[in-house]
Design a protein around this motif. Structure first.
Motif, PDB file in Angstrom:
ATOM      1  N   HIS A  11       0.807  -1.114  -0.002  1.00  0.00           N
ATOM      2  CA  HIS A  11       0.146   0.095  -0.061  1.00  0.00           C
ATOM      3  C   HIS A  11       0.695   1.355  -0.131  1.00  0.00           C
ATOM      4  O   HIS A  11       1.678   1.418   0.818  1.00  0.00           O
ATOM      5  CB  HIS A  11      -1.003   0.042   1.166  1.00  0.00           C
ATOM      6  N   LEU A  12       0.720   1.942  -0.969  1.00  0.00           N
ATOM      7  CA  LEU A  12       1.512   3.260  -1.088  1.00  0.00           C
ATOM      8  C   LEU A  12       0.774   4.316  -0.532  1.00  0.00           C
ATOM      9  O   LEU A  12      -0.191   4.417  -0.514  1.00  0.00           O
ATOM     10  CB  LEU A  12       1.749   3.697  -2.515  1.00  0.00           C
ATOM     11  N   ASN A  13       1.532   5.451  -0.192  1.00  0.00           N
ATOM     12  CA  ASN A  13       1.107   6.606   0.462  1.00  0.00           C
ATOM     13  C   ASN A  13       1.051   7.614  -0.617  1.00  0.00           C
ATOM     14  O   ASN A  13       1.850   8.236  -0.795  1.00  0.00           O
ATOM     15  CB  ASN A  13       2.381   7.441   1.520  1.00  0.00           C
ATOM     16  N   HIS A  14      -0.276   7.599  -1.310  1.00  0.00           N
ATOM     17  CA  HIS A  14      -0.716   8.093  -2.590  1.00  0.00           C
ATOM     18  C   HIS A  14      -0.777   9.722  -2.092  1.00  0.00           C
ATOM     19  O   HIS A  14      -0.222  10.577  -2.995  1.00  0.00           O
ATOM     20  CB  HIS A  14      -1.882   7.614  -2.907  1.00  0.00           C
ATOM     21  N   LEU A  15      -1.125  10.021  -0.851  1.00  0.00           N
ATOM     22  CA  LEU A  15      -1.001  11.446  -0.322  1.00  0.00           C
ATOM     23  C   LEU A  15       0.281  12.046  -0.530  1.00  0.00           C
ATOM     24  O   LEU A  15       0.606  13.223  -1.043  1.00  0.00           O
ATOM     25  CB  LEU A  15      -1.561  11.719   0.872  1.00  0.00           C
ATOM     26  N   LEU A  16       1.292  11.338  -0.011  1.00  0.00           N
ATOM     27  CA  LEU A  16       2.678  11.827   0.041  1.00  0.00           C
ATOM     28  C   LEU A  16       3.303  11.973  -1.326  1.00  0.00           C
ATOM     29  O   LEU A  16       3.957  12.863  -1.949  1.00  0.00           O
ATOM     30  CB  LEU A  16       3.701  10.964   0.850  1.00  0.00           C
ATOM     31  N   ILE A  17       2.871  10.936  -2.346  1.00  0.00           N
ATOM     32  CA  ILE A  17       3.451  10.955  -3.556  1.00  0.00           C
ATOM     33  C   ILE A  17       3.028  11.966  -4.453  1.00  0.00           C
ATOM     34  O   ILE A  17       3.641  12.767  -5.195  1.00  0.00           O
ATOM     35  CB  ILE A  17       3.061   9.647  -4.268  1.00  0.00           C
ATOM     36  N   SER A  18       1.571  12.350  -4.146  1.00  0.00           N
ATOM     37  CA  SER A  18       1.026  13.485  -4.991  1.00  0.00           C
ATOM     38  C   SER A  18       1.548  14.944  -4.305  1.00  0.00           C
ATOM     39  O   SER A  18       1.869  15.656  -5.178  1.00  0.00           O
ATOM     40  CB  SER A  18      -0.637  13.300  -4.837  1.00  0.00           C
TER      41      SER A  18
END
Length: 547
Positions: A405-412
């Motif tokens: 599970h990736l941290n999509h908020l941080l990636i964005s």
């Protein structure tokens, strides 16, 4: 001429009367008075036969001899865990549609973990603990129990019962009259304000009997002389977990001295199943299930088999004893239903939410390949490597449900290339021992994997509640932490081959080895009851089982 007209009139009148009589009869749609669904948590299919010679005539053997057994029933998604299994049985669907992707899952949009039945909008009923803050609102599809309520204009009664909240709530569906589960703090059966503002009088009276305490004071010893448990490993062995307060994993288990602050220990004894079926009988009697004009539905889950399996493993004396005791409890239940509802007036099915693997060390000691996968260590290593490259910490939130599970908020927020991060994760994980495949969940159709895996991965994937990458371990590899006992969750037969046995009203006697799936249970019930399938159903009726 008059005679001919008279003859015609008589024939016409008789034909009309016959037609009216036939229509009148057809208006009474044949249905069972009661359907009882029994989920046996973590029951492997082979337990039906591994202990067959020790079962009595009126429990498992009665179902196998009088009923219809689907011998080749498989779970057709991953991960094979409790919440998903209970949901799939009753929806006829898979996580891709019903949305229950694990016992816990991470919401992609927020990065927050969610428990399958958590609901902060409701309150506990029957206790001051927080254990009742649960409901079926996270379930995105209808259940066969919902469809029964809809088909009878909500005049059927539906009740779910299990020690585990998810085992009672998810099968009972959105429209249930009640779902009850066990509160460790008080030893009581509780519910939530989703269903009712206060416990019914009969539940309060049932709780007042203090049955958990009475059972635990009896201690847990083997039902028969321990030297007769020939299907199990020796009682004292390194593959079994140990109760806190004991020094060896052996009988007798002094449960009378192991509970003090709460009653949670009853979950890991056969008494948990006995207590559950006690509650089930009380519900039938006090709610008068099967006594009305419309078909009622009782959804029961025996959870203790799972707790015992996790602690002691597949081959323990504790497991054999648990199933011999459950066999007796089922015999008592069927005898009760025969008297209360009437033999032949109810339909019962028995299945499992998942099965279980052998303990890896046990297999290794018997020259069978197996292993333990230290996911937590690899997660830390992966985050360290990604931080070194992208200068951002905690880009991986976790390995929940065998997925990254990736941290999509941080990636964005940091405008990072998610595709590159996915590829970095895949490249590292592919080098780790015990890993068979690592698959980008956005590219499953193009992946070079066996078709059986492709279908089960797709069925288990929900875009809002699943991870970015799927990890498939080698056969008999379990996540780290199971040096004793066992676990489950994989696509392999040891986790995915489950029992499915039908008995009673509308059911043929016999068996089939034709492949069937967990998703076929709900549409079979729909065909039996002449009602609509659940609204996300993908299964097919098992026509061989029906009269």
């Amino acid at each position: 001429m008059k005679k001919n007209w008279l003859l015609f009139f008589c024939i016409f009148s008789f034909t009309s009367l016959f037609a009216q009589t036939k229509i009148s009869k057809n208006q009474e749609l044949p249905r069972p008075k009661l359907v009882v669904g029994i989920m046996v948590d973590q029951m492997r299919w082979d337990y039906l036969y591994r202990f067959y010679n020790r079962y009595q005539a009126d429990g498992f053997k009665r179902m196998l001899n009088e009923g219809f057994s689907c011998e080749n029933t498989y779970i057709n998604y991953i991960p094979t865990v409790t919440a998903v299994g209970h949901t799939t049985v009753y929806t006829g669907s898979v996580p891709a549609f019903h949305g229950i992707t694990g016992n816990d899952f991470i919401i992609r949009a927020t990065g927050k973990s969610m428990y399958c039945t958590e609901d902060p909008a409701v309150q506990t009923v029957g206790s001051s603990s927080a254990a009742g803050k649960m409901s079926p609102r996270n379930l995105l599809a209808s259940t066969i129990t919902d469809e029964l309520k809809l088909a009878t204009n909500f005049r059927s009664k539906v009740i779910g019962i299990a020690l585990k909240d998810r085992g009672g709530i998810l099968p009972a569906g959105h429209t249930a009259n009640a779902a009850y589960w066990f509160d460790d703090a008080t030893g009581n059966w509780i519910t939530s304000t989703y269903y009712m503002p206060d416990l019914p009088t009969w539940v309060k009276q049932f709780n007042a009997q203090k049955l958990p305490e009475k059972y635990l004071k009896q201690d847990w010893n083997t039902l028969y002389p321990i030297n007769t448990y020939a299907q199990s490993t020796p009682d004292n062995n390194p593959y079994e977990g140990i109760f806190t307060g004991m020094t060896t994993p052996t009988f007798p288990v002094r449960t009378s001295g192991l509970f003090s602050k709460d009653y949670s220990i009853i979950r890991t004894t056969p008494y948990g199943n006995t207590l559950t079926l006690d509650m089930a009988r009380a519900a039938v009697e006090k709610e008068q299930l099967g006594q009305g004009e419309f078909t009622d539905f009782l959804a029961v889950s025996c959870s203790s088999t799972d707790y015992i399996g996790h602690k002691f493993g597949v081959n323990a004396v504790e497991i054999e004893d648990t199933y011999l005791r459950l066999d007796q409890d089922l015999a008592n239940l069927f005898k009760f239903l025969d008297g209360k509802v009437g033999k032949g007036n109810y339909t019962v099915f028995l299945t499992a939410d998942h099965a279980a693997a052998h303990n890896p060390k046990f297999l290794q000691d018997h020259q069978i390949p197996a292993g333990s996968w230290p996911g937590a260590a690899f997660e830390a290593e992966l985050n360290k490597q990604l931080k070194s490259k992208y200068k951002v910490d905690s880009l991986v939130l976790g390995f929940e449900n065998y997925q990254v599970h990736l941290n999509h908020l941080l990636i964005s927020k940091n405008k990072l290339d998610e595709g590159a991060i996915r590829q970095d994760c895949i490249q590292l994980l592919k080098t780790k021992p015990g890993v068979a495949y690592v698959i980008d969940l956005d590219k499953v159709p193009q992946s070079t994997i066996p078709e059986i895996l492709r279908q089960r991965i797709i069925n288990g994937y929900h875009s809002a509640r699943s991870g970015a990458i799927q990890i498939i371990l080698q056969p008999a590899w379990l996540p780290g932490g199971y040096t004793t006992g066992t676990s489950h969750g994989a696509w392999n037969a040891y986790d995915a081959h489950i029992p499915l046995v039908w008995m009673g009203w509308g059911i043929q006697s016999g068996k089939t080895n034709t492949p069937t799936h967990m998703t076929d249970i709900a549409p079979t019930l729909a065909a039996l009851l002449h009602i609509q399938e659940p609204n996300a159903n993908i299964g097919q009726p098992i026509t061989q089982a029906l009269k």
